[in-house]
Write a protein that holds these residues in place. Structure first.
Motif, PDB file in Angstrom:
ATOM      1  N   THR A 102       0.865  -1.204  -0.071  1.00 44.34           N
ATOM      2  CA  THR A 102      -0.043   0.012   0.047  1.00 44.34           C
ATOM      3  C   THR A 102       0.805   1.350   0.039  1.00 44.34           C
ATOM      4  N   PRO A 103       0.349   2.393  -0.418  1.00 41.58           N
ATOM      5  CA  PRO A 103       1.275   3.629  -0.221  1.00 41.58           C
ATOM      6  C   PRO A 103       1.835   3.938   1.158  1.00 41.58           C
ATOM      7  N   THR A 104       1.123   3.390   1.949  1.00 39.30           N
ATOM      8  CA  THR A 104       1.734   3.659   3.411  1.00 39.30           C
ATOM      9  C   THR A 104       2.627   2.702   3.811  1.00 39.30           C
ATOM     10  N   GLN A 105       2.556   1.433   3.369  1.00 40.93           N
ATOM     11  CA  GLN A 105       3.528   0.548   3.434  1.00 40.93           C
ATOM     12  C   GLN A 105       4.891   0.887   2.697  1.00 40.93           C
ATOM     13  N   ALA A 106       4.647   1.369   1.563  1.00 39.91           N
ATOM     14  CA  ALA A 106       5.812   1.570   0.705  1.00 39.91           C
ATOM     15  C   ALA A 106       6.699   2.945   1.384  1.00 39.91           C
ATOM     16  N   ARG A 107       5.753   4.063   1.916  1.00 34.88           N
ATOM     17  CA  ARG A 107       6.513   4.950   2.619  1.00 34.88           C
ATOM     18  C   ARG A 107       7.254   4.464   3.685  1.00 34.88           C
ATOM     19  N   ARG A 108       6.783   3.663   4.419  1.00 40.00           N
ATOM     20  CA  ARG A 108       7.722   2.870   5.687  1.00 40.00           C
ATOM     21  C   ARG A 108       8.671   2.048   5.315  1.00 40.00           C
ATOM     22  N   LYS A 109       8.678   1.692   3.980  1.00 41.35           N
ATOM     23  CA  LYS A 109       9.976   0.588   3.430  1.00 41.35           C
ATOM     24  C   LYS A 109      11.015   1.549   2.796  1.00 41.35           C
ATOM     25  N   VAL A 110      10.440   2.804   2.216  1.00 38.29           N
ATOM     26  CA  VAL A 110      11.357   3.678   1.667  1.00 38.29           C
ATOM     27  C   VAL A 110      12.224   4.218   2.852  1.00 38.29           C
ATOM     28  N   ILE A 111      11.702   4.627   3.870  1.00 37.89           N
ATOM     29  CA  ILE A 111      12.211   5.285   5.015  1.00 37.89           C
ATOM     30  C   ILE A 111      13.216   4.319   5.727  1.00 37.89           C
ATOM     31  N   THR A 112      12.642   3.298   5.800  1.00 34.90           N
ATOM     32  CA  THR A 112      13.800   2.212   6.421  1.00 34.90           C
ATOM     33  C   THR A 112      14.965   2.057   5.653  1.00 34.90           C
ATOM     34  N   VAL A 113      14.994   1.823   4.546  1.00 37.83           N
ATOM     35  CA  VAL A 113      15.970   1.629   3.486  1.00 37.83           C
ATOM     36  C   VAL A 113      16.680   2.862   3.375  1.00 37.83           C
ATOM     37  N   ALA A 114      16.171   3.950   3.492  1.00 42.57           N
ATOM     38  CA  ALA A 114      17.222   5.316   3.376  1.00 42.57           C
ATOM     39  C   ALA A 114      17.807   5.452   4.557  1.00 42.57           C
ATOM     40  N   ASN A 115      17.402   4.665   5.554  1.00 43.03           N
ATOM     41  CA  ASN A 115      18.361   4.850   6.738  1.00 43.03           C
ATOM     42  C   ASN A 115      19.627   4.034   6.719  1.00 43.03           C
ATOM     43  N   GLU A 116      19.335   2.866   5.926  1.00 48.72           N
ATOM     44  CA  GLU A 116      20.458   1.974   5.752  1.00 48.72           C
ATOM     45  C   GLU A 116      21.350   2.040   4.508  1.00 48.72           C
ATOM     46  N   VAL A 117      20.686   2.855   3.554  1.00 50.58           N
ATOM     47  CA  VAL A 117      21.410   3.258   2.299  1.00 50.58           C
ATOM     48  C   VAL A 117      21.322   4.823   2.101  1.00 50.58           C
TER      49      VAL A 117
END
Length: 223
Positions: A102-117
């Protein structure tokens, strides 16, 4: 579901800072990644838009990362090579993803990845259907992510059939990078690729399908 991480933890999204931080690393040695075009090959205003995009610049591929989120499953064209029934780690086919977000799940995933990458600079939506046909989910995902990470570049891929309907919104949202997949220019070839397309609230089959597809694209782009 990915855990939402505080935005205060996000690494800076400064392009020059990324280059400086990574200048001592080897990066990807493949010359096939991205385009080989450089500042001397493109108009200055175009180079400014693509220089930090790993899909369009071979140089950028060494310093920046891109991420796709599968939020747009609906599609207006059925292609014979597109079969979403099976998902295997040893293959890569159009329309196949391990999870739809979902858009909300995608947002959370992008933020999580941005913290690691911290090199993450581009967010793309290419399906698993069509980003423009499933526009509501595409637009909401881009809006949510841009609110949290305003410097991330937005990129979408589409078959082009529904693109004319959303050009104004795409421009307003500063989606600078749009790729269009075109499988044929000859409608006769199109009959071997498309069992059907959905356009103007009806399903087209046979030779009418690729003819309608080609006509819609050309009228929308004034080609």
């Amino acid at each position: 579901m990915a855990q939402l991480i505080s935005l205060d933890m996000l690494a800076p999204q400064d392009a020059q800072g990324m280059r400086s931080a990574l200048s001592g690393e080897s990066g990807c040695s493949s010359s096939s990644c991205g385009s080989s075009d450089g500042p001397s090959d493109l108009p200055p205003e175009i180079w400014e838009k693509v220089k930090d995009h790993p899909c369009y610049s071979e140089e950028a591929h060494h310093y920046f990362a891109r991420m796709h989120v599968a939020v747009a499953p609906a599609c207006n064209i059925q292609c014979n090579y597109c079969n979403r029934k099976y998902d295997c780690a040893n293959e890569s086919r159009p329309g196949v993803v391990s999870e739809k977000l979902t858009p909300t799940q995608a947002r959370r995933k992008v933020i999580t990845v941005a913290n690691e990458v911290p090199q993450l600079s581009v967010l793309g939506i290419a399906g698993p259907g069509d980003a423009c046909y499933d526009w509501k989910k595409t637009r909401e995902t881009f809006a949510q992510v841009s609110q949290d990470i305003p410097d991330i570049k937005l990129c979408l891929s589409t078959n082009g059939l529904a693109l004319p309907d959303h050009v104004d919104e795409i421009a307003e949202m500063n989606i600078d990078h749009v790729t269009i997949t075109i499988n044929m220019v000859d409608p006769e070839i199109g009959t071997k690729i498309y069992p059907w397309i959905f356009y103007q609230n009806r399903r087209w089959t046979g030779l009418d399908a690729p003819r309608s597809c080609t006509s819609a694209r050309c009228s929308g782009w004034r080609c």
